[in-house]
Scaffold this motif. Structure first.
Motif, PDB file in Angstrom:
ATOM      1  N   ARG A  33     -39.267  14.516  11.727  1.00  0.00           N
ATOM      2  CA  ARG A  33     -40.584  14.500  11.956  1.00  0.00           C
ATOM      3  C   ARG A  33     -40.836  13.304  12.477  1.00  0.00           C
ATOM      4  O   ARG A  33     -41.349  12.824  11.877  1.00  0.00           O
ATOM      5  CB  ARG A  33     -41.861  15.269  11.011  1.00  0.00           C
ATOM      6  CG  ARG A  33     -42.969  15.312  10.786  1.00  0.00           C
ATOM      7  CD  ARG A  33     -43.714  15.718   9.826  1.00  0.00           C
ATOM      8  NE  ARG A  33     -43.471  17.631   9.038  1.00  0.00           N
ATOM      9  CZ  ARG A  33     -42.587  17.417   7.874  1.00  0.00           C
ATOM     10  NH1 ARG A  33     -42.443  16.604   7.218  1.00  0.00           N
ATOM     11  NH2 ARG A  33     -42.683  18.836   8.373  1.00  0.00           N
TER      12      ARG A  33
ATOM     13  N   HIS B 104     -46.276  10.516  14.676  1.00  0.00           N
ATOM     14  CA  HIS B 104     -47.353  10.558  15.496  1.00  0.00           C
ATOM     15  C   HIS B 104     -47.564  11.691  15.877  1.00  0.00           C
ATOM     16  O   HIS B 104     -46.621  12.610  15.939  1.00  0.00           O
ATOM     17  CB  HIS B 104     -47.451   9.059  16.308  1.00  0.00           C
ATOM     18  CG  HIS B 104     -46.870   7.653  15.651  1.00  0.00           C
ATOM     19  ND1 HIS B 104     -48.452   7.079  14.766  1.00  0.00           N
ATOM     20  CD2 HIS B 104     -45.992   6.461  15.366  1.00  0.00           C
ATOM     21  CE1 HIS B 104     -47.591   5.992  13.821  1.00  0.00           C
ATOM     22  NE2 HIS B 104     -46.215   6.022  14.278  1.00  0.00           N
ATOM     23  N   ASP B 105     -48.513  11.468  17.106  1.00  0.00           N
ATOM     24  CA  ASP B 105     -48.155  12.641  17.790  1.00  0.00           C
ATOM     25  C   ASP B 105     -47.928  13.494  18.925  1.00  0.00           C
ATOM     26  O   ASP B 105     -46.967  11.893  19.653  1.00  0.00           O
ATOM     27  CB  ASP B 105     -50.158  12.840  18.447  1.00  0.00           C
ATOM     28  CG  ASP B 105     -50.795  11.864  19.176  1.00  0.00           C
ATOM     29  OD1 ASP B 105     -49.611  11.353  19.659  1.00  0.00           O
ATOM     30  OD2 ASP B 105     -51.466  11.840  19.232  1.00  0.00           O
ATOM     31  N   PHE B 106     -47.575  13.663  19.672  1.00  0.00           N
ATOM     32  CA  PHE B 106     -46.829  13.909  21.121  1.00  0.00           C
ATOM     33  C   PHE B 106     -46.578  13.167  21.965  1.00  0.00           C
ATOM     34  O   PHE B 106     -46.086  12.052  22.289  1.00  0.00           O
ATOM     35  CB  PHE B 106     -46.394  15.085  21.752  1.00  0.00           C
ATOM     36  CG  PHE B 106     -45.619  15.382  23.273  1.00  0.00           C
ATOM     37  CD1 PHE B 106     -44.881  16.001  22.371  1.00  0.00           C
ATOM     38  CD2 PHE B 106     -45.651  15.531  24.743  1.00  0.00           C
ATOM     39  CE1 PHE B 106     -43.453  16.105  23.470  1.00  0.00           C
ATOM     40  CE2 PHE B 106     -45.365  15.872  24.915  1.00  0.00           C
ATOM     41  CZ  PHE B 106     -43.692  16.249  24.406  1.00  0.00           C
ATOM     42  N   GLU B 107     -47.922  12.266  22.422  1.00  0.00           N
ATOM     43  CA  GLU B 107     -48.234  11.521  23.534  1.00  0.00           C
ATOM     44  C   GLU B 107     -47.842  10.028  22.876  1.00  0.00           C
ATOM     45  O   GLU B 107     -46.696   9.225  23.667  1.00  0.00           O
ATOM     46  CB  GLU B 107     -49.486  11.340  23.938  1.00  0.00           C
ATOM     47  CG  GLU B 107     -50.418  12.424  24.753  1.00  0.00           C
ATOM     48  CD  GLU B 107     -49.265  12.993  25.963  1.00  0.00           C
ATOM     49  OE1 GLU B 107     -48.688  11.874  26.473  1.00  0.00           O
ATOM     50  OE2 GLU B 107     -49.214  13.859  26.315  1.00  0.00           O
ATOM     51  N   LYS B 108     -47.776   9.592  21.593  1.00  0.00           N
ATOM     52  CA  LYS B 108     -47.628   8.137  21.412  1.00  0.00           C
ATOM     53  C   LYS B 108     -46.011   8.350  20.785  1.00  0.00           C
ATOM     54  O   LYS B 108     -45.268   6.821  21.610  1.00  0.00           O
ATOM     55  CB  LYS B 108     -48.400   8.146  19.640  1.00  0.00           C
ATOM     56  CG  LYS B 108     -49.529   7.837  20.198  1.00  0.00           C
ATOM     57  CD  LYS B 108     -50.511   6.964  19.081  1.00  0.00           C
ATOM     58  CE  LYS B 108     -51.940   6.304  18.726  1.00  0.00           C
ATOM     59  NZ  LYS B 108     -52.556   5.736  17.659  1.00  0.00           N
ATOM     60  N   THR B 109     -45.427   9.744  20.583  1.00  0.00           N
ATOM     61  CA  THR B 109     -44.344   9.139  20.362  1.00  0.00           C
ATOM     62  C   THR B 109     -43.496   9.463  21.331  1.00  0.00           C
ATOM     63  O   THR B 109     -42.585   8.311  21.997  1.00  0.00           O
ATOM     64  CB  THR B 109     -43.478  11.410  19.998  1.00  0.00           C
ATOM     65  OG1 THR B 109     -44.624  11.123  18.800  1.00  0.00           O
ATOM     66  CG2 THR B 109     -42.255  11.208  19.619  1.00  0.00           C
TER      67      THR B 109
ATOM     68  N   LYS C 201     -45.175  21.474  23.638  1.00  0.00           N
ATOM     69  CA  LYS C 201     -44.995  21.163  24.518  1.00  0.00           C
ATOM     70  C   LYS C 201     -42.126  20.178  24.680  1.00  0.00           C
ATOM     71  O   LYS C 201     -42.764  20.502  22.901  1.00  0.00           O
ATOM     72  CB  LYS C 201     -45.551  19.795  24.976  1.00  0.00           C
ATOM     73  CG  LYS C 201     -46.701  20.175  25.172  1.00  0.00           C
ATOM     74  CD  LYS C 201     -47.861  18.419  25.284  1.00  0.00           C
ATOM     75  CE  LYS C 201     -49.403  18.649  25.099  1.00  0.00           C
ATOM     76  NZ  LYS C 201     -50.108  17.655  24.965  1.00  0.00           N
TER      77      LYS C 201
ATOM     78  N   GLU D  30     -43.468  19.007  21.024  1.00  0.00           N
ATOM     79  CA  GLU D  30     -44.704  19.542  19.724  1.00  0.00           C
ATOM     80  C   GLU D  30     -45.020  21.021  19.657  1.00  0.00           C
ATOM     81  O   GLU D  30     -44.689  22.014  20.363  1.00  0.00           O
ATOM     82  CB  GLU D  30     -45.943  18.923  19.826  1.00  0.00           C
ATOM     83  CG  GLU D  30     -46.800  18.702  19.580  1.00  0.00           C
ATOM     84  CD  GLU D  30     -48.430  18.708  20.331  1.00  0.00           C
ATOM     85  OE1 GLU D  30     -49.030  18.047  20.198  1.00  0.00           O
ATOM     86  OE2 GLU D  30     -48.453  18.851  21.388  1.00  0.00           O
TER      87      GLU D  30
ATOM     88  N   ASP E 101     -48.751  21.859  15.740  1.00  0.00           N
ATOM     89  CA  ASP E 101     -49.574  20.874  15.612  1.00  0.00           C
ATOM     90  C   ASP E 101     -48.737  19.773  15.103  1.00  0.00           C
ATOM     91  O   ASP E 101     -48.755  18.759  14.159  1.00  0.00           O
ATOM     92  CB  ASP E 101     -50.896  21.055  14.719  1.00  0.00           C
ATOM     93  CG  ASP E 101     -51.808  21.948  15.462  1.00  0.00           C
ATOM     94  OD1 ASP E 101     -51.655  21.615  16.844  1.00  0.00           O
ATOM     95  OD2 ASP E 101     -52.256  22.393  14.535  1.00  0.00           O
ATOM     96  N   GLU E 102     -47.162  19.944  15.058  1.00  0.00           N
ATOM     97  CA  GLU E 102     -46.458  19.024  14.744  1.00  0.00           C
ATOM     98  C   GLU E 102     -45.431  18.285  15.369  1.00  0.00           C
ATOM     99  O   GLU E 102     -44.811  19.353  16.533  1.00  0.00           O
ATOM    100  CB  GLU E 102     -45.498  19.740  13.404  1.00  0.00           C
ATOM    101  CG  GLU E 102     -44.751  19.005  12.301  1.00  0.00           C
ATOM    102  CD  GLU E 102     -44.062  19.313  11.607  1.00  0.00           C
ATOM    103  OE1 GLU E 102     -44.804  19.691  10.579  1.00  0.00           O
ATOM    104  OE2 GLU E 102     -43.759  20.923  11.641  1.00  0.00           O
ATOM    105  N   VAL E 103     -44.776  17.190  15.617  1.00  0.00           N
ATOM    106  CA  VAL E 103     -44.048  16.456  16.616  1.00  0.00           C
ATOM    107  C   VAL E 103     -42.889  16.768  15.992  1.00  0.00           C
ATOM    108  O   VAL E 103     -42.607  16.232  15.093  1.00  0.00           O
ATOM    109  CB  VAL E 103     -45.018  15.665  16.894  1.00  0.00           C
ATOM    110  CG1 VAL E 103     -43.621  14.991  18.441  1.00  0.00           C
ATOM    111  CG2 VAL E 103     -45.774  15.542  17.484  1.00  0.00           C
TER     112      VAL E 103
END
Length: 139
Positions: free
Chosen positions: A53, A56-61, A86, A105, A108-110
């Motif tokens: 897990r 961070h969010d998808f974009e930051k990852t 995504k 993602e 709501d989890e990356v």
């Protein structure tokens, strides 16, 4: 006579923004965990075999992985892009330790999946030609 340490020049020093950014990036990359040769963001939590897990969010990852695995060297392809889901696959061109990474993602989890190397299929031994059981040789 004034010594260099007694001067006021040091009070007006400002850190360079690029140097600070590089230092921050280096610290974040240096603290990261490595699993099967693949680097994971600091704070990643294991949730299953080769599955983590992301903190961070998808974009930051994805930004993190752009700095760790540059797109010019590590090709990327979109796996799926549906409402609520995504996914991106990062290829490991060296093929050492792991085949690639899936970053996705959902709900709501990356999550990050380290794609392990596929076991090489056992090479089939060539079948021996069976000779006739009679004492005669075939022509």
């Amino acid at each position: 006579m004034t010594r260099a340490l007694d001067s006021l020049k040091g009070l007006f020093y400002k850190a360079r923004p690029l140097g600070a950014a590089v230092a921050a990036l280096w610290v974040s990359v240096a603290a990261a965990e490595v699993v099967s040769g693949a680097q994971l963001p600091d704070g990643s939590q294991k949730v299953g075999e080769n599955r983590y897990r992301a903190p961070h969010d998808f974009e930051k990852t994805l930004e993190y992985y752009k700095s760790v695995y540059p797109a010019g060297t590590f090709p990327r392809r979109s796996v799926v892009n549906q409402p609520g889901v995504k996914a991106v696959h990062i290829v490991n061109p060296s093929g050492k330790n792991f085949e690639g990474l899936n970053i996705y993602e959902a709900n709501d989890e990356v999550r990050i999946y380290v794609v392990p190397l596929q076991a090489a299929p056992a090479s089939a031994k060539p079948a021996k030609k069976s000779e006739p059981k009679s004492g005669k040789k075939s022509r």
